[in-house]
Scaffold this motif. Structure first.
Motif, PDB file in Angstrom:
ATOM      1  N   UNK A  23      10.284  18.435  18.028  1.00 51.10           N
ATOM      2  CA  UNK A  23      10.014  17.132  17.452  1.00 51.10           C
ATOM      3  C   UNK A  23       9.123  17.263  16.231  1.00 51.10           C
ATOM      4  N   UNK A  24       9.526  16.609  15.167  1.00 50.44           N
ATOM      5  CA  UNK A  24       8.742  16.623  13.946  1.00 50.44           C
ATOM      6  C   UNK A  24       7.856  15.392  13.847  1.00 50.44           C
ATOM      7  N   UNK A  25       6.656  15.598  13.353  1.00 48.05           N
ATOM      8  CA  UNK A  25       5.745  14.483  13.113  1.00 48.05           C
ATOM      9  C   UNK A  25       5.130  14.624  11.725  1.00 48.05           C
ATOM     10  N   UNK A  26       4.648  13.508  11.195  1.00 45.93           N
ATOM     11  CA  UNK A  26       4.070  13.555   9.859  1.00 45.93           C
ATOM     12  C   UNK A  26       5.100  13.762   8.771  1.00 45.93           C
ATOM     13  N   UNK A  27       6.381  13.525   9.115  1.00 43.53           N
ATOM     14  CA  UNK A  27       7.470  13.740   8.158  1.00 43.53           C
ATOM     15  C   UNK A  27       7.456  12.656   7.091  1.00 43.53           C
ATOM     16  N   UNK A  28       7.390  13.067   5.840  1.00 43.27           N
ATOM     17  CA  UNK A  28       7.391  12.103   4.742  1.00 43.27           C
ATOM     18  C   UNK A  28       8.769  12.038   4.093  1.00 43.27           C
ATOM     19  N   UNK A  29       9.329  13.186   3.817  1.00 42.94           N
ATOM     20  CA  UNK A  29      10.632  13.262   3.180  1.00 42.94           C
ATOM     21  C   UNK A  29      11.698  13.594   4.225  1.00 42.94           C
ATOM     22  N   UNK A  30      12.929  13.114   4.032  1.00 40.97           N
ATOM     23  CA  UNK A  30      13.981  13.400   5.015  1.00 40.97           C
ATOM     24  C   UNK A  30      14.200  14.896   5.191  1.00 40.97           C
ATOM     25  N   UNK A  31      14.511  15.274   6.415  1.00 38.99           N
ATOM     26  CA  UNK A  31      14.765  16.668   6.711  1.00 38.99           C
ATOM     27  C   UNK A  31      16.220  17.003   6.456  1.00 38.99           C
ATOM     28  N   UNK A  32      16.450  18.134   5.833  1.00 39.27           N
ATOM     29  CA  UNK A  32      17.807  18.624   5.635  1.00 39.27           C
ATOM     30  C   UNK A  32      18.200  19.499   6.823  1.00 39.27           C
ATOM     31  N   UNK A  33      18.451  20.760   6.586  1.00 39.56           N
ATOM     32  CA  UNK A  33      18.869  21.650   7.652  1.00 39.56           C
ATOM     33  C   UNK A  33      17.735  21.918   8.631  1.00 39.56           C
ATOM     34  N   UNK A  34      18.057  21.841   9.903  1.00 41.68           N
ATOM     35  CA  UNK A  34      17.136  22.218  10.965  1.00 41.68           C
ATOM     36  C   UNK A  34      17.752  23.404  11.706  1.00 41.68           C
ATOM     37  N   UNK A  35      16.907  24.263  12.219  1.00 40.37           N
ATOM     38  CA  UNK A  35      17.436  25.501  12.796  1.00 40.37           C
ATOM     39  C   UNK A  35      16.548  26.006  13.919  1.00 40.37           C
ATOM     40  N   UNK A  36      17.137  26.878  14.715  1.00 39.61           N
ATOM     41  CA  UNK A  36      16.399  27.617  15.742  1.00 39.61           C
ATOM     42  C   UNK A  36      16.497  29.108  15.413  1.00 39.61           C
ATOM     43  N   UNK A  37      15.365  29.762  15.448  1.00 38.56           N
ATOM     44  CA  UNK A  37      15.271  31.204  15.314  1.00 38.56           C
ATOM     45  C   UNK A  37      14.680  31.755  16.615  1.00 38.56           C
ATOM     46  N   UNK A  38      14.824  33.044  16.796  1.00 36.93           N
ATOM     47  CA  UNK A  38      14.164  33.686  17.924  1.00 36.93           C
ATOM     48  C   UNK A  38      13.662  35.061  17.522  1.00 36.93           C
ATOM     49  N   UNK A  39      12.661  35.508  18.273  1.00 38.54           N
ATOM     50  CA  UNK A  39      12.042  36.790  17.954  1.00 38.54           C
ATOM     51  C   UNK A  39      11.550  37.453  19.224  1.00 38.54           C
ATOM     52  N   UNK A  40      11.817  38.756  19.319  1.00 37.46           N
ATOM     53  CA  UNK A  40      11.298  39.575  20.405  1.00 37.46           C
ATOM     54  C   UNK A  40      10.282  40.550  19.828  1.00 37.46           C
ATOM     55  N   UNK A  41       9.384  41.066  20.645  1.00 35.28           N
ATOM     56  CA  UNK A  41       8.362  41.991  20.135  1.00 35.28           C
ATOM     57  C   UNK A  41       8.982  43.172  19.417  1.00 35.28           C
TER      58      UNK A  41
END
Length: 116
Positions: A23-41
């Motif tokens: 969830x995004x908060x404090x958003x002033x300008x519309x969001x374009x692409x949203x994504x999920x990344x992942x990372x392992x050690x």
């Protein structure tokens, strides 16, 4: 101040499902692409899936057919439905979003652990 807050991570057995939210908060300008990344050690952060404001999606080969990304533009929220989870899906999952001014934002991550 823009913030992205992930939730929904946890421990699940192989073959199970989890649903992540960001969830995004404090958003002033519309969001374009949203994504999920992942990372392992010891590994680089990798793109899992993305979705444009219009709903076009893209998936990494490793998650195609198992993960589904969706978003609610009115709520500045992106979701990741993960099914048929595998131990190799274990990672910290990060939410990413870019706005129309080309600013990029990251969440702090949520840990997903898949036990065999």
């Amino acid at each position: 101040q823009v913030q992205l807050v992930e939730s929904g991570g946890g421990l699940v057995q192989a073959g199970g499902s989890l649903r992540l939210s960001c969830a995004g908060s404090g958003i002033i300008f519309p969001l374009n692409t949203m994504a999920w990344y992942r990372q392992t050690p010891g590994s680089e952060r990798e793109l899992v899936t993305s979705i444009t404001r219009g709903g076009s999606t893209n998936y990494a080969d490793s998650v195609k057919g198992r993960f589904t990304i969706s978003r609610d533009n009115a709520k500045n929220t992106v979701y990741l439905q993960m099914s048929s989870l595998k131990p190799e899906d274990t990672a910290v999952y990060y939410c990413n979003a870019g706005d129309v001014t080309s600013r990029a934002y990251w969440g702090k991550g949520t840990l997903v652990t898949v036990s065999s």
